[in-house]
Design a protein around this motif. Structure first.
Motif, PDB file in Angstrom:
ATOM      1  N   MET A   1      -0.408  50.151 -18.203  1.00  0.00           N
ATOM      2  CA  MET A   1       0.317  49.752 -19.183  1.00  0.00           C
ATOM      3  C   MET A   1       0.216  48.265 -19.368  1.00  0.00           C
ATOM      4  SD  MET A   1       4.203  50.605 -20.334  1.00  0.00           S
ATOM      5  CE  MET A   1       4.942  50.112 -22.080  1.00  0.00           C
ATOM      6  N   GLU A   2       0.326  47.410 -18.331  1.00  0.00           N
ATOM      7  CA  GLU A   2       0.624  46.022 -18.491  1.00  0.00           C
ATOM      8  C   GLU A   2      -0.943  45.630 -19.133  1.00  0.00           C
ATOM      9  OE1 GLU A   2       0.771  42.503 -15.145  1.00  0.00           O
ATOM     10  OE2 GLU A   2       2.306  43.951 -15.100  1.00  0.00           O
ATOM     11  N   GLU A   3      -1.852  46.012 -18.457  1.00  0.00           N
ATOM     12  CA  GLU A   3      -3.167  45.519 -19.199  1.00  0.00           C
ATOM     13  C   GLU A   3      -3.459  45.844 -20.578  1.00  0.00           C
ATOM     14  OE1 GLU A   3      -5.546  43.456 -17.719  1.00  0.00           O
ATOM     15  OE2 GLU A   3      -4.079  43.324 -15.934  1.00  0.00           O
ATOM     16  N   TYR A   4      -2.899  47.172 -20.827  1.00  0.00           N
ATOM     17  CA  TYR A   4      -2.867  47.381 -22.301  1.00  0.00           C
ATOM     18  C   TYR A   4      -2.154  46.345 -23.203  1.00  0.00           C
ATOM     19  CZ  TYR A   4      -1.777  49.737 -26.743  1.00  0.00           C
ATOM     20  OH  TYR A   4      -1.949  50.212 -28.032  1.00  0.00           O
ATOM     21  N   ILE A   5      -0.884  45.940 -22.680  1.00  0.00           N
ATOM     22  CA  ILE A   5      -0.012  45.015 -23.431  1.00  0.00           C
ATOM     23  C   ILE A   5      -0.709  43.910 -23.594  1.00  0.00           C
ATOM     24  CG2 ILE A   5       2.053  43.983 -23.253  1.00  0.00           C
ATOM     25  CD1 ILE A   5       2.633  46.709 -24.086  1.00  0.00           C
ATOM     26  N   VAL A   6      -0.927  43.085 -22.634  1.00  0.00           N
ATOM     27  CA  VAL A   6      -1.516  41.776 -22.637  1.00  0.00           C
ATOM     28  C   VAL A   6      -2.819  41.544 -23.503  1.00  0.00           C
ATOM     29  CG1 VAL A   6      -0.638  41.355 -20.401  1.00  0.00           C
ATOM     30  CG2 VAL A   6      -3.185  41.923 -20.446  1.00  0.00           C
ATOM     31  N   ARG A   7      -3.560  42.779 -23.653  1.00  0.00           N
ATOM     32  CA  ARG A   7      -4.669  42.657 -24.553  1.00  0.00           C
ATOM     33  C   ARG A   7      -4.430  43.017 -26.152  1.00  0.00           C
ATOM     34  NH1 ARG A   7      -8.753  46.161 -20.606  1.00  0.00           N
ATOM     35  NH2 ARG A   7      -8.845  44.464 -19.024  1.00  0.00           N
ATOM     36  N   MET A   8      -3.075  43.326 -26.576  1.00  0.00           N
ATOM     37  CA  MET A   8      -2.783  43.643 -27.710  1.00  0.00           C
ATOM     38  C   MET A   8      -3.204  42.164 -28.724  1.00  0.00           C
ATOM     39  SD  MET A   8       0.479  46.092 -27.350  1.00  0.00           S
ATOM     40  CE  MET A   8       0.492  46.333 -29.339  1.00  0.00           C
ATOM     41  N   PRO A   9      -3.659  42.315 -29.663  1.00  0.00           N
ATOM     42  CA  PRO A   9      -3.894  41.280 -30.775  1.00  0.00           C
ATOM     43  C   PRO A   9      -2.502  40.766 -31.112  1.00  0.00           C
ATOM     44  CG  PRO A   9      -4.452  43.229 -31.920  1.00  0.00           C
ATOM     45  CD  PRO A   9      -4.241  43.707 -30.251  1.00  0.00           C
ATOM     46  N   LEU A  10      -2.160  39.437 -31.028  1.00  0.00           N
ATOM     47  CA  LEU A  10      -1.134  38.892 -31.491  1.00  0.00           C
ATOM     48  C   LEU A  10      -1.135  38.016 -32.697  1.00  0.00           C
ATOM     49  CD1 LEU A  10       0.296  37.657 -27.936  1.00  0.00           C
ATOM     50  CD2 LEU A  10       0.729  39.724 -29.215  1.00  0.00           C
ATOM     51  N   GLU A  11      -1.183  38.889 -34.066  1.00  0.00           N
ATOM     52  CA  GLU A  11      -1.617  38.298 -35.294  1.00  0.00           C
ATOM     53  C   GLU A  11      -0.679  37.477 -35.861  1.00  0.00           C
ATOM     54  OE1 GLU A  11      -1.427  41.619 -34.876  1.00  0.00           O
ATOM     55  OE2 GLU A  11      -3.277  42.426 -34.995  1.00  0.00           O
ATOM     56  N   SER A  12       0.618  37.412 -35.331  1.00  0.00           N
ATOM     57  CA  SER A  12       1.749  36.846 -36.022  1.00  0.00           C
ATOM     58  C   SER A  12       2.917  36.599 -35.093  1.00  0.00           C
ATOM     59  CB  SER A  12       2.286  37.788 -37.307  1.00  0.00           C
ATOM     60  OG  SER A  12       2.861  38.889 -36.650  1.00  0.00           O
ATOM     61  N   ASP A  13       3.581  35.565 -35.548  1.00  0.00           N
ATOM     62  CA  ASP A  13       4.788  35.373 -34.493  1.00  0.00           C
ATOM     63  C   ASP A  13       5.713  36.714 -34.278  1.00  0.00           C
ATOM     64  OD1 ASP A  13       4.163  32.939 -34.145  1.00  0.00           O
ATOM     65  OD2 ASP A  13       5.481  32.026 -35.404  1.00  0.00           O
ATOM     66  N   ARG A  14       5.837  37.413 -35.461  1.00  0.00           N
ATOM     67  CA  ARG A  14       6.698  38.678 -35.221  1.00  0.00           C
ATOM     68  C   ARG A  14       6.021  39.776 -34.400  1.00  0.00           C
ATOM     69  NH1 ARG A  14       7.874  42.655 -40.694  1.00  0.00           N
ATOM     70  NH2 ARG A  14       9.076  44.333 -39.441  1.00  0.00           N
ATOM     71  N   LYS A  15       4.857  39.985 -34.541  1.00  0.00           N
ATOM     72  CA  LYS A  15       4.248  40.955 -33.635  1.00  0.00           C
ATOM     73  C   LYS A  15       4.273  40.262 -32.189  1.00  0.00           C
ATOM     74  CE  LYS A  15       1.587  44.162 -32.378  1.00  0.00           C
ATOM     75  NZ  LYS A  15      -0.072  44.269 -33.025  1.00  0.00           N
ATOM     76  N   ALA A  16       4.092  38.955 -31.846  1.00  0.00           N
ATOM     77  CA  ALA A  16       4.222  38.397 -30.656  1.00  0.00           C
ATOM     78  C   ALA A  16       5.597  38.800 -29.976  1.00  0.00           C
ATOM     79  CB  ALA A  16       3.951  37.144 -30.548  1.00  0.00           C
ATOM     80  N   GLN A  17       6.583  38.577 -30.955  1.00  0.00           N
ATOM     81  CA  GLN A  17       8.126  38.856 -30.451  1.00  0.00           C
ATOM     82  C   GLN A  17       8.413  40.244 -30.225  1.00  0.00           C
ATOM     83  OE1 GLN A  17      10.313  36.538 -29.603  1.00  0.00           O
ATOM     84  NE2 GLN A  17       8.657  34.978 -30.169  1.00  0.00           N
ATOM     85  N   GLN A  18       7.704  41.116 -30.850  1.00  0.00           N
ATOM     86  CA  GLN A  18       7.711  42.743 -30.670  1.00  0.00           C
ATOM     87  C   GLN A  18       7.176  43.088 -29.306  1.00  0.00           C
ATOM     88  OE1 GLN A  18       5.810  44.129 -33.947  1.00  0.00           O
ATOM     89  NE2 GLN A  18       7.792  44.402 -35.262  1.00  0.00           N
TER      90      GLN A  18
END
Length: 218
Positions: free
Chosen positions: A1-18
């Protein structure tokens, strides 16, 4: 799960906070740190230096914070304009403590005091920066040069003891790579901060004059 999380695209500050909230929810400490570092580098590249410092602070990446502070100092030396105030005020208001941030804050305060004619206060701040060694070594020559107008002003700003301390700081630069006459050759703060020996000679003369005056007036 951790590797999946860190590879998620962070297109916006809102997505990053989520994503960061998910890390908190599942206790994914390593993933959270990796994401903060990723976001810090991302903000840095985009010129959002205050946000970058904030992310690096979350993972105690003091080296990256120092590099950003050096960049702000280099930009000041290049332009002659202190524009980093809002950035520093924002991160300091969040409770972040770092020696380079403290240096930039104190130097901004020195400039404001000098600009408003509060020369005694300006001199006290500048001397404090030098004696407390909050400034990076490559900034010291420029700080010493900043004392010259105060040393040669109409009013006595530095006492004889203060002047001896300034001279001691200058003496430590004799063998320093930052006290050279070479022209800057790169974009680093250290290169931009090179002060020639002629300028340091002017500083020494100003100190000698101030000493003579202080002995008479004290």
């Amino acid at each position: 799960m951790e590797e999946y999380i860190v590879r998620m695209p962070l297109e916006s500050d809102r997505k990053a906070q989520q994503v960061l909230r998910v890390c908190d929810l599942y206790g994914l400490k390593n993933a959270r740190e990796r994401i903060h570092r990723q976001l810090g580098r991302q903000k840095w590249q985009r010129g959002r230096l205050g946000a970058a410092i904030g992310h690096f602070a979350h993972v105690n990446d003091r080296n990256s914070i120092s590099q950003i502070c050096d960049q702000l100092w280099a930009e000041y030396l290049d332009s002659g304009k202190l524009t980093y105030g809002p950035i520093i005020d924002g991160v300091m208001a969040a409770g972040l403590k770092h020696d380079r941030l403290q240096f930039l804050t104190q130097y901004r305060d020195f400039h404001e005091s000098y600009k408003t004619g509060e020369y005694a206060s300006a001199g006290k701040l500048l001397l404090s920066i030098l004696l407390n060694e909050t400034a990076p070594a490559h900034a010291v020559p420029d700080l010493l040069i900043d004392t010259i107008p105060l040393l040669e002003g109409d009013k006595l700003v530095f006492s004889s003891d203060d002047t001896f301390e300034l001279m001691r700081c200058a003496e430590s630069l004799v063998q320093s790579p930052f006290a050279t006459a070479a022209k800057p050759s790169a974009n680093s703060a250290a290169d931009k901060g090179n002060v020639g020996r002629d300028e340091l000679s002017i500083f020494n003369v100003a100190c000698a004059r101030n000493l003579a005056r202080s002995f008479v007036m004290q």
